[in-house]
Write an enzyme that holds these catalytic residues in place. Structure first.
Site, PDB file in Angstrom:
ATOM      1  CG  ASN A  12      -1.671   1.151   1.459  1.00 32.62           C
ATOM      2  OD1 ASN A  12      -1.870   1.962   0.645  1.00 32.62           O
ATOM      3  ND2 ASN A  12      -2.203   1.360   2.609  1.00 32.62           N
ATOM      4  CE  LYS A  14      -0.078   3.083   4.738  1.00 36.81           C
ATOM      5  NZ  LYS A  14      -0.064   2.999   6.263  1.00 36.81           N
ATOM      6  CG  HIS A  99      -5.769   1.819   5.541  1.00 39.85           C
ATOM      7  ND1 HIS A  99      -5.461   2.892   6.455  1.00 39.85           N
ATOM      8  CD2 HIS A  99      -4.556   0.970   5.317  1.00 39.85           C
ATOM      9  CE1 HIS A  99      -4.254   2.565   6.629  1.00 39.85           C
ATOM     10  NE2 HIS A  99      -3.673   1.425   5.922  1.00 39.85           N
ATOM     11  CD  GLU A 101      -2.892   5.385   6.736  1.00 37.39           C
ATOM     12  OE1 GLU A 101      -2.971   5.649   5.581  1.00 37.39           O
ATOM     13  OE2 GLU A 101      -2.047   5.117   7.606  1.00 37.39           O
ATOM     14  CD  GLU A 169      -3.324  -2.578   7.426  1.00 37.21           C
ATOM     15  OE1 GLU A 169      -1.946  -2.564   6.995  1.00 37.21           O
ATOM     16  OE2 GLU A 169      -3.870  -1.485   7.198  1.00 37.21           O
ATOM     17  N   GLY A 175       2.802   2.227  10.786  1.00 37.82           N
ATOM     18  CA  GLY A 175       3.981   3.256  10.693  1.00 37.82           C
ATOM     19  C   GLY A 175       4.807   3.680  12.087  1.00 37.82           C
ATOM     20  CB  SER A 214       5.547  -1.923  12.030  1.00 37.86           C
ATOM     21  OG  SER A 214       5.174  -0.665  12.330  1.00 37.86           O
TER      22      SER A 214
HETATM   23  P1  PGA Z   1       3.039   0.137   7.518  1.00 37.19           P
HETATM   24  O1  PGA Z   1       1.696   0.543   7.031  1.00 37.19           O
HETATM   25  O2  PGA Z   1       3.639  -1.024   6.870  1.00 37.19           O
HETATM   26  O3  PGA Z   1       4.036   1.614   6.988  1.00 37.19           O
HETATM   27  O4  PGA Z   1       2.986   0.338   8.971  1.00 37.19           O
HETATM   28  C1  PGA Z   1       0.622  -0.643   6.993  1.00 37.19           C
HETATM   29  C2  PGA Z   1      -0.554  -0.133   6.303  1.00 37.19           C
HETATM   30  O5  PGA Z   1      -1.014   0.907   6.839  1.00 37.19           O
HETATM   31  O6  PGA Z   1      -1.132  -0.747   5.355  1.00 37.19           O
END
Ligand code: PGA
Length: 252
Positions: A12, A14, A99, A101, A169, A175, A214
């Site tokens: 992803n 983003k 997601h 976000e 997640e 992140g 992560s």
């Molecule tokens: P990350 O993001 O691997 O940077 O922690 C995962 C995600 O939000 O899909």
């Protein structure tokens, strides 16, 4: 009866990636060799602006490309939105939905996500439906309940092994470099599996459940070895071909 679950390594990007990022995707596609193809599916979800460009490169490699969101409707007066039909037209075969976000920044609740899953199905896109708890919810002992509710309410009736992927997640792991213990991951994945089997019978056993948050080259082998972890949804580490390929190679 669904077959054995094939590992899915999904990236992803983003809101990251200009044209200059395209060679990184080409390197991922080139690295998706016969050995990797034998053990895992690979999906990259770039920003919508790069989708058609990456789809052209992906066409000859077997790497899938996908969207990061879609509108529930096919077309209309919805400035700034992109429909599932448009993603499909640009060459997508999957779409990330719900997601955390999107749930936070755009106040998307389970009902909105459910409608978007139906839009994905309408066009033949594979929805990757994200669920996961905040740190406060985990500390309150509510992680499993919250995820159970999200899986029940964000996924419409009629899901099959071929038409749904779930991504667990934990929001506090996204992140941050933090990951849950393998026991905690196993517990939530088992909870998701139980809901899927309750709702979809044998098909529920074939639906893939990814872990996200992560995932890095140095923890991928551990995370991907946990029961009911059928792949990974990778954010930051999916921007670099070397990292993303290392994660894919860590698949059992
Ligand atoms: P990350 O993001 O691997 O940077 O922690 C995962 C995600 O939000 O899909």
């Amino acid at each position: 009866m669904p077959g054995p679950r094939r590992t899915l390594i999904a990236g992803n990007w983003k809101m990251n990636g200009l044209k200059a990022q395209v060679p990184e995707f080409s390197a991922m596609a080139a690295g998706y060799d016969a050995t990797l193809q034998a053990k895992a599916d690979m999906l990259i979800c770039p920003p919508a602006t790069l989708l058609a460009r990456l789809a052209d490169i992906a066409a000859v490699t077997g790497v899938m490309v996908g969207g990061q969101d879609c509108h529930a409707l096919a077309s209309g007066a919805h400035t700034g939105d992109i429909s599932a039909e448009m993603l499909k037209d640009a060459g997508a075969s999957a779409v990330i939905l719900g997601h955390s976000e999107r749930r936070a920044d755009h106040r998307e609740g389970d009902a909105v996500v459910e409608a978007k899953v139906k839009a994905a199905w309408r066009t033949g896109l594979l929805p990757v439906v994200c669920v996961g708890e905040t740190l406060a919810e985990r500390e309150a002992g509510e992680a499993a309940n919250l995820v159970r509710r999200q899986v029940r309410q964000s996924v419409p009736d009629g899901a099959t092994a071929d038409t749904l992927v779930i991504a667990y997640e934990p929001i506090w792991a996204i992140g941050t470099g933090l990951i849950p213990s393998p026991e905690d991951v196993a517990e939530v994945h088992a909870t998701v599996r139980k809901v899927l089997v309750e709702r979809f019978g044998a098909e529920g056993n074939g639906i893939r459940i990814l872990y996200g948050g992560s995932v890095k080259p140095d923890n991928a082998a551990l995370l991907l070895s946990i029961p009911d972890v059928d792949g990974a949804l990778v954010g930051g580490a999916s921007l670099k071909a070397a990292d993303f390929l290392a994660i894919a190679r860590a698949a059992p």
